[in-house]
Design an enzyme around this catalytic site. Structure first.
Site, short mmCIF file in Angstrom:
data_model
loop_
_atom_site.label_atom_id
_atom_site.label_comp_id
_atom_site.label_asym_id
_atom_site.label_seq_id
_atom_site.Cartn_x
_atom_site.Cartn_y
_atom_site.Cartn_z
N HIS A 97 16.78 44.45 29.39
CA HIS A 97 17.93 43.59 29.66
C HIS A 97 18.27 43.76 31.14
O HIS A 97 18.55 44.86 31.58
CB HIS A 97 19.12 43.95 28.77
CG HIS A 97 20.25 42.98 28.93
ND1 HIS A 97 20.41 41.88 28.11
CD2 HIS A 97 21.23 42.90 29.88
CE1 HIS A 97 21.45 41.18 28.52
NE2 HIS A 97 21.97 41.77 29.60
N CYS A 98 18.23 42.66 31.88
CA CYS A 98 18.38 42.75 33.34
C CYS A 98 19.77 42.30 33.77
O CYS A 98 20.13 41.13 33.60
CB CYS A 98 17.31 41.89 34.02
SG CYS A 98 17.45 41.92 35.81
#
Ligand SMILES: [Zn+2]
Ligand SMILES: [Zn+2]
Length: 357
Positions: A146-147
């Site tokens: 998850h960025c």
């Protein structure tokens, strides 16, 4: 009316806060445009600059706004199965329900303890390489990570866009640093006229050089991951197959690994247009390609009856959409027909184990 307790307000606040990194990058990008195109304005470089700027914005946009893909319906449990699962205590009976539900699904990976991978939260059997993201609160196909910089999950649907975003942002920073360098040197030798542009030129160089360093290490790392057909999560924890852990379980060799992400058509490789191969739910592995036990369900199931150790995890064939990755194009099967190129597969210790059965 929707409930608006303190919990939901907190959730909404958190969702707004998640956009801060994206707003930060966008503002920085906007300012760099102003500093370069308006203040620095090296006319000959402006065309190349605009091309890089456009590719950067396009791939960044696609990475942010491409919705992550979730497992298809067939991975969700039916009402009857969910009901059964709720009534069964955890343990062997629980697993038996899941094993029956997963019977016809193309899954090869297991939990560390050898159980079927199940998401309690989404109530589904996790496809291979799928993980539950606690931020998105969903199971994401081929989840990479998850960025926060794109406020999105990087996974099967946008991994190619993410790679291009890294590549173009790196090129963008390197280009700015290279063309700004001479002005930066003149700044320190007092060779620049005393205008407002001076400071933009200085900070532009600092920002571009700083981001070039961090982006090049991140981009290099992801190039290595693609060449090995691993996700960031798999690099930290190797996937577990029926026969055990195998850090290269999904690797099909450099060229095939690249094509799994970028696709078969070269004209799309450098554009943020979806061209990855497969459906994100199942992935070819060299183990399946080489394993005589795998091609048909009846054979796989028969052999499981003979081998009590295999009984728990019956072998399943790849679904149609996936098996074309291995069989449609000649190159997908070259590892089994070309002895030279097949070396990587043959030397794979996991393959040896798979053939032992
Ligand atoms: Zn989930
Ligand atoms: Zn996420």
């Amino acid at each position: 009316m929707a409930p608006s307790g303190p919990g939901s307000i907190r959730r909404r606040c958190r969702r707004v806060l998640y956009w801060i990194p994206v707003v930060f990058i966008s503002l920085l990008l906007g300012w760099s445009y102003y500093a370069y195109a308006v203040q620095l304005c090296i006319v000959v470089c402006l065309m190349a600059y605009h091309l890089l700027f456009a590719m950067f914005v396009w791939s960044y946009w696609k990475t942010i706004f491409t919705l992550p893909m979730n497992p298809s319906k067939e991975f969700h449990l039916s009402y009857a199965e969910k009901d059964l699962l709720e009534r069964e205590p955890r343990g062997e009976a629980h697993q038996e329900v899941l094993r029956r539900a997963a019977k016809d699904l193309p899954i090869y990976t297991r939990t560390m303890s050898g159980a079927i991978r199940y998401c309690d939260r989404c109530q589904l059997i996790k496809p291979d390489r799928c993980h539950h993201c606690s931020v998105c609160d969903k199971c994401i196909l081929k989840m990479d990570h998850h960025c926060p910089w794109v406020n999105n999950c990087v996974g099967f649907s946008n991994y190619k866009f993410f790679l291009l975003f890294l590549a173009y942002s790196l090129l963008y920073c390197l280009f700015i640093a290279a063309t700004d360098l001479q002005y930066f040197i003149r700044f320190w030798t007092n060779g620049l006229p005393d205008t407002q542009a001076k400071f933009h030129i200085m900070f532009l160089f600092f920002a571009a050089a700083m981001f070039s360093v961090s982006l090049s290490s991140l981009f290099g790392y992801h190039c290595w991951l693609v060449s090995k057909n691993k996700s960031t999560l798999e690099a930290f924890r190797s996937p577990v197959f029926r026969h055990g852990t195998d850090k290269n379980g999904f690797s099909l060799g450099f060229s095939k690994n690249m094509r799994q992400v970028f696709g078969d058509e070269k004209k799309y490789w450098l554009l943020p247009i979806f061209s990855s191969l497969g459906d994100g739910c199942s992935f070819p592995t060299c183990l399946v390609n080489q394993d005589p036990e795998q091609p048909s369900t009846p054979a796989g199931l028969n052999s499981t009856a003979k081998n009590p150790e295999n009984h728990q995890f019956p072998a399943k064939p790849l679904r149609e959409s996936q098996s074309h990755l291995l069989t449609d194009s000649q190159s997908w099967t070259e590892s089994s027909t070309n002895p030279g190129k097949g070396k990587a597969g043959m030397s794979n210790p996991a393959l040896t184990m798979e053939n032992e059965t």
